[in-house]
Write a protein that holds these residues in place. Structure first.
Motif, PDB file in Angstrom:
ATOM      1  N   ARG A 152       0.831  -1.244   0.243  1.00 10.08           N
ATOM      2  CA  ARG A 152      -0.077   0.128   0.144  1.00 10.08           C
ATOM      3  C   ARG A 152       0.907   1.220  -0.071  1.00 10.08           C
ATOM      4  O   ARG A 152       0.718   2.297  -0.638  1.00 10.08           O
ATOM      5  CB  ARG A 152      -1.015  -0.029   1.099  1.00 10.08           C
ATOM      6  CG  ARG A 152      -0.303  -0.146   2.694  1.00 10.08           C
ATOM      7  CD  ARG A 152      -1.224   0.441   3.603  1.00 10.08           C
ATOM      8  NE  ARG A 152      -2.511   0.208   3.673  1.00 10.08           N
ATOM      9  CZ  ARG A 152      -3.518   0.283   4.650  1.00 10.08           C
ATOM     10  NH1 ARG A 152      -2.938   0.863   5.893  1.00 10.08           N
ATOM     11  NH2 ARG A 152      -4.564   0.093   4.587  1.00 10.08           N
ATOM     12  N   CYS A 155       2.277   1.619  -3.430  1.00 10.16           N
ATOM     13  CA  CYS A 155       1.153   2.150  -4.279  1.00 10.16           C
ATOM     14  C   CYS A 155       1.057   3.716  -4.252  1.00 10.16           C
ATOM     15  O   CYS A 155       1.026   4.576  -5.071  1.00 10.16           O
ATOM     16  CB  CYS A 155      -0.098   1.638  -3.880  1.00 10.16           C
ATOM     17  SG  CYS A 155      -0.087  -0.043  -4.576  1.00 10.16           S
ATOM     18  N   LEU A 180      -6.626   4.125  -3.024  1.00  7.30           N
ATOM     19  CA  LEU A 180      -5.664   3.217  -3.423  1.00  7.30           C
ATOM     20  C   LEU A 180      -4.904   2.547  -2.267  1.00  7.30           C
ATOM     21  O   LEU A 180      -4.610   1.310  -1.948  1.00  7.30           O
ATOM     22  CB  LEU A 180      -4.852   3.828  -4.305  1.00  7.30           C
ATOM     23  CG  LEU A 180      -3.721   2.834  -4.954  1.00  7.30           C
ATOM     24  CD1 LEU A 180      -4.141   1.726  -5.796  1.00  7.30           C
ATOM     25  CD2 LEU A 180      -2.705   3.650  -5.925  1.00  7.30           C
ATOM     26  N   SER A 184      -5.825  -1.418  -1.701  1.00 11.66           N
ATOM     27  CA  SER A 184      -4.801  -2.133  -2.051  1.00 11.66           C
ATOM     28  C   SER A 184      -4.378  -3.394  -1.311  1.00 11.66           C
ATOM     29  O   SER A 184      -4.099  -4.392  -1.741  1.00 11.66           O
ATOM     30  CB  SER A 184      -3.383  -1.320  -2.407  1.00 11.66           C
ATOM     31  OG  SER A 184      -3.054  -0.701  -1.491  1.00 11.66           O
ATOM     32  N   MET A 239     -13.215   0.419  -6.542  1.00  9.18           N
ATOM     33  CA  MET A 239     -11.580   0.280  -6.704  1.00  9.18           C
ATOM     34  C   MET A 239     -10.919  -1.207  -6.119  1.00  9.18           C
ATOM     35  O   MET A 239     -10.262  -1.565  -6.703  1.00  9.18           O
ATOM     36  CB  MET A 239     -10.795   1.293  -5.992  1.00  9.18           C
ATOM     37  CG  MET A 239      -9.484   1.336  -6.349  1.00  9.18           C
ATOM     38  SD  MET A 239      -8.543   2.591  -5.629  1.00  9.18           S
ATOM     39  CE  MET A 239      -8.882   4.047  -6.601  1.00  9.18           C
ATOM     40  N   ILE A 243      -9.123  -3.849  -8.246  1.00 12.61           N
ATOM     41  CA  ILE A 243      -7.728  -4.306  -7.920  1.00 12.61           C
ATOM     42  C   ILE A 243      -7.637  -5.684  -7.658  1.00 12.61           C
ATOM     43  O   ILE A 243      -7.108  -6.538  -8.078  1.00 12.61           O
ATOM     44  CB  ILE A 243      -7.360  -3.418  -6.609  1.00 12.61           C
ATOM     45  CG1 ILE A 243      -6.747  -2.297  -6.929  1.00 12.61           C
ATOM     46  CG2 ILE A 243      -6.235  -4.433  -5.868  1.00 12.61           C
ATOM     47  CD1 ILE A 243      -6.773  -1.322  -5.552  1.00 12.61           C
ATOM     48  N   CYS A 268      -5.541   1.447 -11.081  1.00  9.16           N
ATOM     49  CA  CYS A 268      -5.263   1.229  -9.963  1.00  9.16           C
ATOM     50  C   CYS A 268      -4.747  -0.288  -9.914  1.00  9.16           C
ATOM     51  O   CYS A 268      -3.895  -0.299  -9.205  1.00  9.16           O
ATOM     52  CB  CYS A 268      -6.356   1.345  -8.883  1.00  9.16           C
ATOM     53  SG  CYS A 268      -7.794   0.347  -9.643  1.00  9.16           S
TER      54      CYS A 268
END
Ligand code: FE2
Ligand code: FE2
Length: 359
Positions: A152, A155, A180, A184, A239, A243, A268
Motif C-alpha cells: 500500500r 502504491c 488506493l 490495495s 476500486m 484491484i 489502480c
C-alpha cells in the motif's frame, strides 16, 4: 441510525428527541452521564448528544469516561452547552467532545452536526471493514502483514508521482490516492477460496494448480461485488473490485484472468501490479532468497511495456529511494506463521519465471 440524547431537563430532552426523530434518527434518552454510560455498555450506539451541565455526572466527565473506556467502536459526541466562551469549547474538546451546539439550539444546525457525525462513524466502519477483510485474507495467505503494508505504501509513492503528470491528472487526485492506499491490501482476498494444498504448497505449482491459483482474482472480485449490491455507489468498493480482479493482468494482454491489455486494465490495478511484484521479488520465499533492490529493479524494467505500464515503471525508477526506505521500514516478521506453518510468502504466480525469467 440511533442517537443517545443525554440531558437532565425534560423539555430540552424532548425538543432534541423530536428534532432528531424528524431528521430520521432513532432516539434513546438518558438523564445523566452515568445512565448514558450504562446504555452505551449495553447497546452499540455511536452517536451521542450530551448536555454539558447535569447532576450526578456532567457532560465533561461523561466524555472523559467514554474516551478512557475500552470500547472497540468510536462514539461521536456532540456537546450541548449554554456557554459560548471559546475557553469552554477548548475544555470540552480537550476531554474528547467532537462537536458543540449552543443552547437554545437551532434544529437544522443540530441535524447537520449529527449528519456529519454519522459520516465520521460510517468512515470508521468502512475502514474497519477493509481491515477485517484484509485480515481474513491474511489468515490464510502465506504472505505476511508487512507485505500488505509495503504494497500500500509503494502504491501511494507511485500514485503521488503520477498525480504530478498531466496525463494522469484527471484520474489521480487525492481521493484516488487515499482509496488506493486503503483498498490495495485487499488485492489477494480471493486467496481465502484457494485450497491449502495449492495455497500453502512449499514448491512451484503445477499447471493445474496454477489454474486454481488464478481463480483468486475472480473469487475476490465476486466477494466485493456482493457488497456492491448493497452500496452500488461506494467508490472504495469499485476500486477494491478492480484491484482484486485485475492485479495480475499484464500490459501486453498476457495476464489473467481476462487477458485485457494496456489502458483497458484499470489504473489502480496497473499500479498494484508493479508494487506487488516488486515486493514479491525483494521478499524471501521458501524456494528463493530475497532479491536485492537492483536485481528486482532490472526485472521490473525488463517487464516495462510487457507486464507493466511503462509510465508506472518510470514512476518506480524516479522513486527508487522511497521504495528502498519503505522496504526497510516494514520488515517481515520471520517468526510469523500461518496455520502453524512457517510463513513461506509464496505468490508463485508472481515469480519472475512467469515474466520469462529464471529465478
Ligand atoms: Fe494476487
Ligand atoms: Fe500480494
Amino acid at each position: 441510525m440511533e442517537v443517545l440524547v443525554v440531558d437532565d431537563e425534560v423539555i430540552s430532552r424532548r425538543m432534541i428527541e423530536n428534532t432528531l426523530q424528524e431528521g430520521g434518527y432513532q432516539v434513546t434518552t438518558a438523564t445523566n452521564g452515568c445512565e448514558a454510560l450504562e446504555i452505551l455498555k449495553q447497546r452499540p450506539i455511536q452517536l451521542v448528544v450530551v448536555d454539558w451541565e447535569m447532576p450526578v455526572m456532567d457532560g465533561i466527565e461523561f466524555c472523559q469516561s467514554v474516551r478512557s473506556g475500552d470500547s472497540s467502536r468510536y462514539v461521536y459526541i456532540v456537546m450541548l452547552t449554554s456557554r459560548s466562551q471559546p475557553s469552554d469549547a477548548i475544555s470540552g474538546l480537550s476531554v474528547g467532545a467532537d462537536d458543540f451546539v449552543t443552547k437554545p439550539f437551532d434544529p437544522v444546525e443540530l441535524i447537520m452536526r449529527i449528519h456529519s457525525g454519522r459520516r465520521v462513524v460510517a468512515m470508521e466502519s468502512r475502514d474497519l471493514m477493509i481491515f477485517a477483510l484484509a485480515k481474513l485474507a491474511e489468515s490464510r495467505d502465506p504472505e505476511t502483514g508487512a507485505h500488505l503494508d509495503r504494497v500500500r505504501n509503494y502504491c501511494r509513492i507511485l500514485a503521488l508521482h503520477l498525480q504530478r503528470q498531466v496525463r494522469f491528472q484527471d484520474e489521480v487526485d487525492d481521493e484516488f490516492i487515499r482509496l488506493l492506499y486503503d483498498t490495495s491490501p485487499l488485492h489477494d482476498i480471493g486467496k481465502v477460496s484457494i485450497p491449502d494444498h495449492v495455497l500453502l504448497k512449499p514448491a512451484r505449482l503445477t499447471t493445474d494448480e496454477f489454474e486454481i491459483m488464478k481463480t483468486h482474482t475472480i473469487r475476490g472480485a465476486e466477494t466485493i461485488e456482493s457488497m456492491m449490491e448493497q452500496f452500488p455507489n461506494a467508490a472504495f468498493l469499485k476500486m477494491a473490485r478492480d484491484i482484486t480482479l485485475s492485479h495480475h493482468e499484464k500490459y501486453d494482454g498476457r495476464g489473467y484472468p481476462h487477458g485485457v491489455a494496456g489502458e483497458q486494465i484499470p489504473l489502480c490495478s496497473r499500479i498494484v501490479a508493479v508494487a506487488d511484484v516488486y515486493d514479491a521479488l525483494t521478499s524471501k520465499r521458501i524456494y528463493k532468497k530475497a532479491y536485492s533492490h537492483s536485481r528486482a529493479k532490472s526485472a521490473i524494467v525488463a517487464g516495462s511495456g510487457k507486464h507493466f505500464d511503462p509510465a508506472i515503471v518510470d514512476a518506480f525508477l524516479d522513486n527508487e529511494d522511497s521504495f528502498i526506505a519503505t522496504r526497510k521500514r516494514f520488515q517481515d516478521n520471520l517468526t510469523c506463521t500461518t496455520h502453524g506453518m512457517p510463513v513461506t510468502n509464496t505468490p508463485f504466480e508472481l515469480v519472475p519465471a512467469m515474466m520469462g525469467q529464471e529465478l
